[in-house]
Design a protein around this motif. Structure first.
Motif, PDB file in Angstrom:
ATOM      1  N   TRP A  66       0.721  -0.945  -0.066  1.00 39.12           N
ATOM      2  CA  TRP A  66       0.326  -0.154   0.192  1.00 39.12           C
ATOM      3  C   TRP A  66       0.829   1.541  -0.097  1.00 39.12           C
ATOM      4  O   TRP A  66       2.170   1.561   0.853  1.00 39.12           O
ATOM      5  CB  TRP A  66      -1.197  -0.002   1.673  1.00 39.12           C
ATOM      6  N   VAL A 111     -10.496   2.466  -6.570  1.00 34.42           N
ATOM      7  CA  VAL A 111      -9.164   1.782  -6.667  1.00 34.42           C
ATOM      8  C   VAL A 111      -9.224   0.708  -6.596  1.00 34.42           C
ATOM      9  O   VAL A 111     -10.644   0.291  -7.479  1.00 34.42           O
ATOM     10  CB  VAL A 111      -8.966   2.248  -5.066  1.00 34.42           C
ATOM     11  N   ALA A 158      -4.370   1.153  -3.818  1.00 31.41           N
ATOM     12  CA  ALA A 158      -4.571   1.555  -2.266  1.00 31.41           C
ATOM     13  C   ALA A 158      -5.942   1.379  -1.092  1.00 31.41           C
ATOM     14  O   ALA A 158      -6.183   1.243   0.108  1.00 31.41           O
ATOM     15  CB  ALA A 158      -5.890   2.685  -2.430  1.00 31.41           C
ATOM     16  N   ASN A 159      -6.127   0.124  -1.208  1.00 31.48           N
ATOM     17  CA  ASN A 159      -7.617  -1.315  -0.416  1.00 31.48           C
ATOM     18  C   ASN A 159      -6.194  -1.438  -0.131  1.00 31.48           C
ATOM     19  O   ASN A 159      -7.024  -2.298   0.996  1.00 31.48           O
ATOM     20  CB  ASN A 159      -8.659  -1.521  -1.827  1.00 31.48           C
ATOM     21  N   ASN A 171      -1.742   4.632  -6.866  1.00 29.96           N
ATOM     22  CA  ASN A 171      -3.507   4.359  -6.489  1.00 29.96           C
ATOM     23  C   ASN A 171      -4.217   2.834  -6.791  1.00 29.96           C
ATOM     24  O   ASN A 171      -4.655   2.004  -6.201  1.00 29.96           O
ATOM     25  CB  ASN A 171      -4.374   5.484  -7.503  1.00 29.96           C
ATOM     26  N   CYS A 172      -3.410   2.242  -7.844  1.00 27.76           N
ATOM     27  CA  CYS A 172      -4.313   0.920  -7.626  1.00 27.76           C
ATOM     28  C   CYS A 172      -3.744  -0.243  -6.540  1.00 27.76           C
ATOM     29  O   CYS A 172      -4.527  -1.110  -6.234  1.00 27.76           O
ATOM     30  CB  CYS A 172      -2.732  -0.259  -8.803  1.00 27.76           C
ATOM     31  N   ARG A 197     -10.715  -2.622 -10.434  1.00 28.28           N
ATOM     32  CA  ARG A 197     -11.169  -1.775 -10.152  1.00 28.28           C
ATOM     33  C   ARG A 197     -12.542  -1.670 -11.086  1.00 28.28           C
ATOM     34  O   ARG A 197     -12.295  -2.735 -11.469  1.00 28.28           O
ATOM     35  CB  ARG A 197     -10.630  -0.539 -10.384  1.00 28.28           C
TER      36      ARG A 197
END
Ligand code: FES
Length: 578
Positions: A49, A193, A57-58, A54-55, A149
């Motif tokens: 993370w 995300v 982000a979860n 951004n890819c 996403r």
């Protein structure tokens, strides 16, 4: 099952008195009671993370699910962060840092009291980097991805990550898309995300992690925002504790047969060409050599079965609901070794025994493949003596046999300067050549190989022409693009000797890539050739230039590949005073 005293971490927490005191006190300083950790397997959670990616982000939320699973199963979760490789922000390429991430994680595992590890990945390079580390460290390991996403829509049209960016970018350059329309697309392009929602490199690599047996079955393609993803995180946390107790390590999973299965799966997916480089590198960490030619051999007998962008029509949500990679493997089960071990503790055959395609327009049947003739081809000839790669699944059939005059760009900057110039002497029959864009040349082996179609051809309605380079291509790209030409130009490959106007022959059916210049002239040019000078005289880029292997060997560092059976052993640190 290892007893508490046999756990690797027991050397830190139950070894020499003074040392154990110090280490237990460190856990207590984080608020843990002895009952919370005594004798329990320590599970590292390698989290990629980052706000710079951004890819991924979860992954912060998913790490909480993993911790819950570890605790429920009686382990002690300790999360750590590695460098994160985000394709979008990192320049010149996240690929420059794949080996650094692999080293970061391998050395964190070596140096710390970790019995097993959960690898949290998503964006392209994070997946292979973690698996390279796990292959070398050979501690029980399991991978979990963040998932693709959600799909954005522009005026009712679904937008595929990367693939539609390249398409609309060409429309804009050709003057057929206004600035307002372009900005409307931007607003709905990255919808939340998660990883790219096409069968680009990210989804190819996570699918292959599942195919290799390093990820829970049926999980790679679950969307990023689907609640099943958190359920899988918890299940992954539970499973890693069991893996430690069963002492099931990557060396039993990442076998030559598992890599053959992964190559077959890549070909059936019509996945990213980047996977070729990563699979060779990952296998190399276990002392397994995969010749480039093996991809071509298997391509000729593996049907291309997945109708997904960039080669086909659908996006990852459709792939997941059609059954995901398990369904693809089930379709080619007779071509796979079903006896390979996986992190479930069961064989691949057991894992996919009930899998099948639920949508024949997405995962098609063997009888009606998406395209005949395989998804990838490896080309040889005087222009690529050690090989080059073309994604036939995403190329134009009419250009597969083509001879044309070269237009040469010495480097990426020159290509950007000239590609849309009205003076560029280009026709639809030209062959665009990009030099010095390979592993050493930049350095970092960026995704520059999909050279844009020149503006004046776009305006004439031309959408594809033959392009050749020592570079890579985004897994979301398409076109008749010859990649990974080896040896690369910066290493003195024949590619460095190509000049404007030379004739180049591409013949995919005969696997040939030939510079039609006579040997005497090539010898004359070679004698005059000077290697490009690099600005990188120190630091990691210098290390990279000095030690990176060529594309046909996976672009790992020479010193990271074990050259003997003894070198496969993961050397443990001396656990003493710091
Ligand atoms: Fe990160 Fe595509 S850019 S997955």
């Amino acid at each position: 099952m290892p007893t508490a005293s046999a756990l690797r971490s027991s050397q830190w927490f139950a070894g020499r008195e003074e040392l154990a005191f110090q280490n237990r006190s460190s856990l207590r300083s984080m608020g843990l009671n002895p009952d919370d950790f005594a004798g329990k397997p320590v599970i590292g959670i390698a989290n990629s993370w980052s706000d710079l990616n951004n890819c991924n982000a979860n992954l912060r939320e998913l790490a909480e699910g993993v911790k819950r699973g570890v605790l429920m199963e009686g382990g002690l979760p300790l999360e750590f962060h590695s460098i994160s490789l985000g394709e979008e922000f990192m320049k010149p390429s996240a690929m420059l840092y794949r080996n650094l991430m692999a080293m970061d994680i391998e050395e964190t595992l070596r140096a710390n009291p970790i019995d097993g590890v959960v690898l949290l990945c998503n964006c392209d390079k994070t997946t292979p980097a973690q698996l390279m580390a796990a292959a070398s460290a050979d501690l029980p390991a399991i991978q979990l991805n963040g998932g693709p996403r959600a799909i954005g829509y522009w005026r009712g049209n679904p937008i595929g990550s990367g693939t539609d960016l390249w398409k609309y970018s060409d429309e804009r350059r050709a003057g057929r898309l206004s600035l307002d329309e372009w900005l409307e697309i931007e607003a709905s392009y990255g919808c939340g995300v998660g990883a790219c929602n096409t069968m680009g490199t990210a989804s190819t690599m996570t699918s292959l992690s599942e195919a290799l047996g390093m990820m829970l079955p049926g999980t790679a393609s679950i969307p990023a925002t689907d609640s099943r993803r958190m359920q899988v995180a918890t299940a992954t946390g539970r499973r890693i504790v069991q893996l430690v107790r069963e002492d099931l390590r990557p060396s039993r999973i990442l076998t030559p047969q598992a890599f053959e299965n992964a190559i077959r799966t890549l070909l059936a997916l019509g996945g990213s060409t980047n996977a070729i480089v990563h699979l060779i590198a990952m296998a190399g960490r276990r002392g397994i050599t995969i010749p480039l030619s093996r991809f071509d051999e298997l391509s000729q007998t593996t049907p291309f079965l997945v109708n997904m962008a960039p080669s086909g029509r659908h996006l990852m949500d459709a792939f997941d609901s059609a059954g995901g990679v398990s369904a693809v493997m089930a379709e080619i089960r007779d071509l796979l070794d079903l006896n390979t071990m996986t992190i479930t503790g069961r064989t691949l055959g057991d894992n996919i025994s009930r899998s099948r395609s639920f949508n024949r327009d997405v995962i098609v049947s063997r009888e009606k493949p998406v395209r005949d003739g395989g998804a990838l081809a490896v080309l040889k000839g005087n222009l690529s003596p050690s090989g080059a790669v073309i994604k036939t699944a995403a190329a134009s059939p009419k250009l597969m046999t083509h001879t044309g005059h070269a237009i040469v760009f010495r480097d990426y900057e020159e290509m950007l300067d000239r590609i849309d110039s009205p003076d560029l002497p280009v026709t639809a029959d030209s062959v665009l050549v990009l030099q010095n864009a390979g592993p050493k040349g930049v350095p970092g082996f960026p995704e520059w190989g999909s050279i844009p179609v020149p503006k004046k051809l776009l305006q004439d309605g031309v959408t594809d022409l033959v392009r050749i380079s020592d570079s890579r291509m985004s897994g979301t790209s398409y076109g008749t693009v010859v990649l990974h030409v080896t040896p690369e130009a910066a290493a003195g490959g024949t590619l460095a000797l190509v000049q404007d106007g030379d004739l180049i022959e591409l013949n995919v059916a005969e696997r040939r890539l030939q510079l039609l210049v006579d040997d005497a002239e090539l010898a004359r040019r070679r004698a005059a050739w000077q290697p490009p000078t690099s600005k990188h005289l120190r630091g990691y880029p210098k290390l990279y230039i000095d030690h990176v292997l060529q594309a046909d060997e996976g672009c790992d560092f020479d010193f990271l590949r074990p050259e003997s059976a003894e070198a496969l052993e993961f050397v443990q640190p001396i656990v003493g005073r710091s």
